[in-house]
Design an enzyme around this catalytic site. Structure first.
Site, PDB file in Angstrom:
ATOM      1  N   TYR A   2     -24.259 -56.361  -0.930  1.00  0.00           N
ATOM      2  CA  TYR A   2     -23.289 -56.219   0.163  1.00  0.00           C
ATOM      3  C   TYR A   2     -23.598 -55.047   1.089  1.00  0.00           C
ATOM      4  CZ  TYR A   2     -20.854 -59.406  -2.852  1.00  0.00           C
ATOM      5  OH  TYR A   2     -20.549 -60.463  -3.637  1.00  0.00           O
ATOM      6  N   CYS A  27     -20.691 -44.328  17.298  1.00  0.00           N
ATOM      7  CA  CYS A  27     -19.555 -43.734  18.000  1.00  0.00           C
ATOM      8  C   CYS A  27     -18.228 -44.176  17.389  1.00  0.00           C
ATOM      9  CB  CYS A  27     -19.605 -44.101  19.472  1.00  0.00           C
ATOM     10  SG  CYS A  27     -19.686 -45.872  19.717  1.00  0.00           S
ATOM     11  N   GLU A  28     -18.036 -43.857  16.127  1.00  0.00           N
ATOM     12  CA  GLU A  28     -16.788 -44.167  15.418  1.00  0.00           C
ATOM     13  C   GLU A  28     -16.546 -43.033  14.436  1.00  0.00           C
ATOM     14  OE1 GLU A  28     -14.931 -47.167  15.301  1.00  0.00           O
ATOM     15  OE2 GLU A  28     -16.247 -48.458  16.473  1.00  0.00           O
ATOM     16  N   ARG A  40     -20.015 -50.318   3.654  1.00  0.00           N
ATOM     17  CA  ARG A  40     -18.991 -50.313   2.597  1.00  0.00           C
ATOM     18  C   ARG A  40     -18.097 -49.065   2.595  1.00  0.00           C
ATOM     19  NH1 ARG A  40     -19.723 -50.490  -2.208  1.00  0.00           N
ATOM     20  NH2 ARG A  40     -18.102 -51.979  -2.719  1.00  0.00           N
ATOM     21  N   GLU A  63     -20.866 -66.557 -11.268  1.00  0.00           N
ATOM     22  CA  GLU A  63     -21.384 -66.328  -9.913  1.00  0.00           C
ATOM     23  C   GLU A  63     -21.566 -64.844  -9.622  1.00  0.00           C
ATOM     24  OE1 GLU A  63     -18.990 -70.093  -7.900  1.00  0.00           O
ATOM     25  OE2 GLU A  63     -18.340 -68.052  -7.476  1.00  0.00           O
ATOM     26  N   PRO A  64     -22.392 -64.163 -10.396  1.00  0.00           N
ATOM     27  CA  PRO A  64     -22.530 -62.723 -10.161  1.00  0.00           C
ATOM     28  C   PRO A  64     -23.247 -62.407  -8.858  1.00  0.00           C
ATOM     29  CG  PRO A  64     -24.129 -63.444 -11.791  1.00  0.00           C
ATOM     30  CD  PRO A  64     -23.263 -64.638 -11.485  1.00  0.00           C
ATOM     31  N   GLY A  65     -22.773 -61.411  -8.158  1.00  0.00           N
ATOM     32  CA  GLY A  65     -23.432 -60.943  -6.942  1.00  0.00           C
ATOM     33  C   GLY A  65     -23.822 -59.488  -7.101  1.00  0.00           C
TER      34      GLY A  65
HETATM   35  N1  LLP Z   1     -18.126 -65.960  -6.089  1.00  0.00           N
HETATM   36  C1  LLP Z   1     -17.281 -65.969  -5.040  1.00  0.00           C
HETATM   37  C2  LLP Z   1     -16.491 -67.173  -4.751  1.00  0.00           C
HETATM   38  C3  LLP Z   1     -17.148 -64.816  -4.234  1.00  0.00           C
HETATM   39  O1  LLP Z   1     -16.293 -64.820  -3.212  1.00  0.00           O
HETATM   40  C4  LLP Z   1     -17.921 -63.665  -4.520  1.00  0.00           C
HETATM   41  C5  LLP Z   1     -17.815 -62.454  -3.693  1.00  0.00           C
HETATM   42  C6  LLP Z   1     -18.800 -63.711  -5.636  1.00  0.00           C
HETATM   43  C7  LLP Z   1     -18.867 -64.875  -6.396  1.00  0.00           C
HETATM   44  C8  LLP Z   1     -19.642 -62.546  -6.060  1.00  0.00           C
HETATM   45  O2  LLP Z   1     -18.857 -61.453  -6.434  1.00  0.00           O
HETATM   46  P1  LLP Z   1     -19.507 -60.137  -7.072  1.00  0.00           P
HETATM   47  O3  LLP Z   1     -20.061 -60.505  -8.416  1.00  0.00           O
HETATM   48  O4  LLP Z   1     -20.576 -59.674  -6.166  1.00  0.00           O
HETATM   49  O5  LLP Z   1     -18.393 -59.168  -7.151  1.00  0.00           O
HETATM   50  N2  LLP Z   1     -18.388 -57.060   0.755  1.00  0.00           N
HETATM   51  C9  LLP Z   1     -17.680 -56.611  -0.446  1.00  0.00           C
HETATM   52  C10 LLP Z   1     -17.676 -57.640  -1.541  1.00  0.00           C
HETATM   53  C11 LLP Z   1     -17.087 -58.950  -1.110  1.00  0.00           C
HETATM   54  C12 LLP Z   1     -17.225 -59.982  -2.181  1.00  0.00           C
HETATM   55  C13 LLP Z   1     -16.953 -61.342  -1.680  1.00  0.00           C
HETATM   56  N3  LLP Z   1     -17.058 -62.380  -2.669  1.00  0.00           N
HETATM   57  C14 LLP Z   1     -18.299 -55.291  -0.896  1.00  0.00           C
HETATM   58  O6  LLP Z   1     -19.076 -54.712  -0.153  1.00  0.00           O
HETATM   59  O7  LLP Z   1     -17.976 -54.792  -1.980  1.00  0.00           O
END
Ligand code: LLP
Length: 409
Positions: A365, A336-337, A306, A276-278
């Site tokens: 993100y 304003c922070e 971030r 599940e890459p994001g």
């Molecule tokens: N699968 C699940 C169940 C997750 O909770 C997440 C991310 C991913 C996959 C994807 O993860 P990745 O490959 O992108 O690391 N807002 C934060 C990141 C929060 C991630 C939440 N879950 C940031 O700005 O770094």
């Protein structure tokens, strides 16, 4: 492949286009800018890494939910991992195949689960009440639902506590001692079919042995659950692979390094590997205008949160070469922070008012966490496509759009 920055002429490029030229061309500032080439390359890197395995690569939509980007990934055959009913609706609109889509989350709502059951997406079970809600959704819709158990393997991802999810104290997933209860509860629900296990350890992980440690533990769960008579097919190891935010040439594991570290386990058990890459799928930039001492820009924590939220480092550069003296700046926004900053103590050539700045690695993100705080409107997004074609893929929000939520009240 030419999507990268810092060409020899000192200009910032996305593919063959100069960011400096783009920013003069587009009316909005700040704006997000992505490279299709890069996104597709990132996806292909996962596809290639998965060769020789039965697999299901699922894009984590939370990282970037732009419809056009989602459509491109769906068309390329990616699956999707979703965390809300609205993400699910967007994924369906983008053309993702429901049977290659996973609905995950620790607080899924009844209407969201009913939609997921109706569409036939795979659903992760996160807790006792979640299982009850999923079963209720299956009964209400009369659909058979394929479920995975999200197990908390208690492995430390060694990342910021806010993006750490795989430790015992996390709000996500099921603990070891409870698994028997879940198996019996699923067995008692004829409409639920247990097809796999899932773990997601956290985000920005930079060591693949952490994934291996978790996979070894998950493999024991698979064996145990199979011995209880369930026909498990999927091992979902989640997302979480980090990227080089430092721009200091940090050598990080690649998708191939990640997959190779769990390959033997998956093969031995005859499983389909789900990932599940994001973050490692996206990469984009936000441009802002410079001022002086503190560099005060038109982007802010509302545009890109971030750094304020996690103290995250995002690399910042000018869009064009400069001979101005280098100085140390905090790059701050108009919110304003005191926490409204994009970079602290950055060595940069002193910019002139109107100069462009690039905040790197904003592909994941950043836009998806943008807000209307201080009534800042979420920015426009652009994509550089094949042949260096610049395409607008999202309009900047307007106040009218924002006001529409008060219509008739
Ligand atoms: N699968 C699940 C169940 C997750 O909770 C997440 C991310 C991913 C996959 C994807 O993860 P990745 O490959 O992108 O690391 N807002 C934060 C990141 C929060 C991630 C939440 N879950 C940031 O700005 O770094």
């Amino acid at each position: 492949l030419g999507w990268y920055t810092g060409a020899e002429d000192g200009y910032m490029y996305v593919d063959q286009l100069r960011v400096e030229d783009i920013r003069r061309q587009v009316p909005e500032s700040p704006f997000y800018l992505y490279s299709k080439n890069r996104i597709m390359h990132n996806y292909q890197a996962y596809k290639k890494a998965l060769e020789g395995l039965s697999s299901l690569p699922c894009y984590a939509v939370k990282a970037n939910n732009n419809l056009i980007i989602m459509k491109e990934l769906a068309a390329a055959g990616a699956g999707a991992v979703l965390v809300s009913g609205n993400e699910l609706k967007m994924a369906m609109a983008a053309g993702f195949d429901p049977s290659r889509t996973i609905f995950n989350g620790n607080g899924k709502l009844p209407w969201e689960l009913e939609l997921a059951a109706e569409k036939g997406v795979l659903i992760n079970i996160d807790s006792e009440f979640d299982l009850q809600n999923i079963a209720a959704a299956a009964r209400k819709t009369g659909k058979k639902v394929k479920v995975l158990l999200r197990i908390n393997p208690d492995v430390d991802p060694q990342v910021h506590p806010y993006v750490s999810t795989g430790l015992a104290g996390s709000k996500f997933g099921i603990r070891n001692s409870h698994i028997g209860w879940f198996l019996e509860a699923i067995r008692a629900e004829p409409l639920l079919e247990l097809v796999g296990v899932h773990s997601h350890l956290g985000s920005t992980i930079t060591k693949v042995n952490i994934f291996r440690d978790a996979a070894v533990i998950m493999c024991e769960f698979v064996k145990m659950i199979r011995s209880e008579g369930f026909n498990l097919q999927y091992l979902n190891i989640g997302g979480g692979l980090g990227i080089d935010y430092s721009h200091q040439g940090q050598v990080l594991p690649t998708p191939t390094d990640l997959i190779d570290t769990v390959r033997d386990i998956v093969k031995e058990l005859g499983l389909t590997l789900v990932i599940e890459p994001g973050r490692s799928m996206g990469r984009r930039r936000v441009k802002t205008n410079g001022n002086k001492h503190f560099i005060v820009i038109d982007g802010s924590m509302a545009t890109l949160i971030r750094p304020s939220l996690y103290g995250a480092y995002q690399h910042i550069e000018l869009t064009k070469p400069s001979n101005a003296p280098m100085e140390t700046f905090d790059v701050v926004g108009p919110i304003c922070e005191s926490g409204d900053y994009l970079g602290k103590d950055r060595q940069l050539p002193t910019p002139q008012p109107g100069d462009g700045l690039v905040v790197h690695d904003a592909g994941a993100y950043c836009m998806s966490m943008a807000s209307n705080y201080n009534l800042k409107m979420r920015p426009a997004e652009y994509l550089v496509e094949e042949g260096g074609k610049l395409r607008k893929i999202r309009h900047e929000e307007t106040l009218e759009h924002h006001l529409s939520v008060f219509d008739g009240l």
